[in-house]
Design a protein around this motif. Sequence first.
Motif, short mmCIF file in Angstrom:
data_model
loop_
_atom_site.label_atom_id
_atom_site.label_comp_id
_atom_site.label_asym_id
_atom_site.label_seq_id
_atom_site.Cartn_x
_atom_site.Cartn_y
_atom_site.Cartn_z
N VAL A 5 -8.27 4.63 -2.30
CA VAL A 5 -7.40 5.06 -1.21
C VAL A 5 -6.30 4.03 -1.02
O VAL A 5 -6.56 2.83 -0.95
CB VAL A 5 -8.21 5.24 0.08
CG1 VAL A 5 -7.28 5.49 1.26
CG2 VAL A 5 -9.20 6.39 -0.06
N LEU A 6 -5.06 4.48 -0.95
CA LEU A 6 -3.92 3.60 -0.78
C LEU A 6 -3.45 3.62 0.67
O LEU A 6 -3.33 4.69 1.27
CB LEU A 6 -2.78 4.01 -1.71
CG LEU A 6 -3.07 3.98 -3.21
CD1 LEU A 6 -1.84 4.43 -3.99
CD2 LEU A 6 -3.50 2.60 -3.65
N TRP A 7 -3.19 2.46 1.19
CA TRP A 7 -2.65 2.30 2.54
C TRP A 7 -1.20 1.85 2.41
O TRP A 7 -0.91 0.86 1.74
CB TRP A 7 -3.46 1.27 3.31
CG TRP A 7 -3.04 1.03 4.73
CD1 TRP A 7 -3.12 1.90 5.77
CD2 TRP A 7 -2.51 -0.18 5.28
NE1 TRP A 7 -2.67 1.31 6.93
CE2 TRP A 7 -2.30 0.03 6.66
CE3 TRP A 7 -2.21 -1.44 4.73
CZ2 TRP A 7 -1.79 -0.97 7.50
CZ3 TRP A 7 -1.71 -2.42 5.56
CH2 TRP A 7 -1.50 -2.19 6.92
N ASN A 8 -0.30 2.59 3.04
CA ASN A 8 1.11 2.22 3.00
C ASN A 8 1.35 1.13 4.03
O ASN A 8 1.37 1.38 5.24
CB ASN A 8 1.99 3.44 3.31
CG ASN A 8 1.81 4.55 2.30
OD1 ASN A 8 1.82 4.30 1.10
ND2 ASN A 8 1.62 5.77 2.78
N ALA A 9 1.50 -0.09 3.57
CA ALA A 9 1.68 -1.21 4.50
C ALA A 9 2.97 -1.00 5.29
O ALA A 9 4.05 -0.85 4.70
CB ALA A 9 1.75 -2.52 3.72
#
Length: 442
Positions: A5-9
Amino acid sequence: MVSEVLWNAPVADRPVDALVRVPGSKSLTARWMLLAAAAQQPSELRGALVSRDTRLMRDALERLGAILEARDDALLVTPIPPPPEHPAAPLEIHTGLAGTVMRFVPMLAALHHGDVRFTGDEPALARPMDPVIDALRQQGVEVTEHGAPGRLPITVHGTGRLRGGRIEVDSSASSQFISNVLLVAARADDALELVHVGDKLPSLPHIDMTAETLREVGIECTHDTDEQGRHRWRVTPGEIRPVSIVVEPDLSNAGPFLAAAVATEGTIAVDDWPEVTTQPGDAYRELLTRMGAEVWREGRTLCVRGTGRIRGIDADLSAVGELTPTIAALAALADSPSTLRGVGHLRGHETDRLKALATELTKLGARTLELEDGLEIHPGPLHGEVFETYEDHRLATAAAIIGLRVPDLQVIDIGTTQKTLPDFVGMWLSMLHTDPLEDGEA
């Protein structure tokens, strides 16, 4: 397995300006929980951290017979009862990735009458345990190694007692190997003398923290050097006094928020910053000042303001190695190179932090060289990338700091921050006054 899962900083579109309250110190919570479990009467801990690491510690202590109950914003700890006359049924304790569980609890397990098997997450099986095993064997405790030598899984064959006396431990890879022995030494039959025989001793403040908690529960613990100049501790056996204690906020976990002020020319205030503390995170006051920030106190609040300039730094972080990822993130945003030294022991943490930081910072555009015991960071134009965290909470928070200034930075497994700061994402977005529905997990 690492979550993909990618979190958009989120990028800061203006200087941050927030009052931050961080939960209790993970290091202090672990020590107080273990000492309370080893005491003779119940204790009350207020402000104790609730995170994956402390849940694993709680589970370990409960398996050994302690009772831990959350009641009225406090954690009530009923100690482990005396060991039975005959060996109890075998137990298994899962340490996850918690160094405090895998390194502190085996010595306590020696006071259990029966077999206690320790295992953990896959990355934990690669972390060094040799000094823990060696210290147990010096105490006459039988230990079975089931995997690679000096690594989990192991079984401690507890007999219900420790003999005390002299122990020599090489704690070059982690201060936890010293704290491991000290925390339970008061329960030994005789006074214990512990001598560090390694070439270096990282994170000494964490050992000072252990010694101070022992004194607060009525145990005599002294620290000096022997005739060869080696660090030496002595602990006198005695009854561990029950406590009613308020756990200090986690100053290391405050670091990313303070760094956000430096990165965005903003101001962050952290509430309840102690006047005097053994926590390594207190070193942020000096380190951030050296990097160009304004740092001051207002009563019990610590304030940090970014000045618009981030200076590179040459720093020996051997005593405060856990701060390295946060300082490295700021170094990548600085206007001159940085050298962070004295932190070779970080190769044995949740991941090889030196290799991981060098790989990920270079990928973003800040050429970072691995040194034998540190990092050399050369800032450059940074660009968005997928930032791997290697299941390491401090890599994840370092990425979030850089993401304040670098668009399109995506963080793999931001959830790993739950190890020590369960609501990091919520706190980060609140600091930025960002709607969690707009910037969250993709």
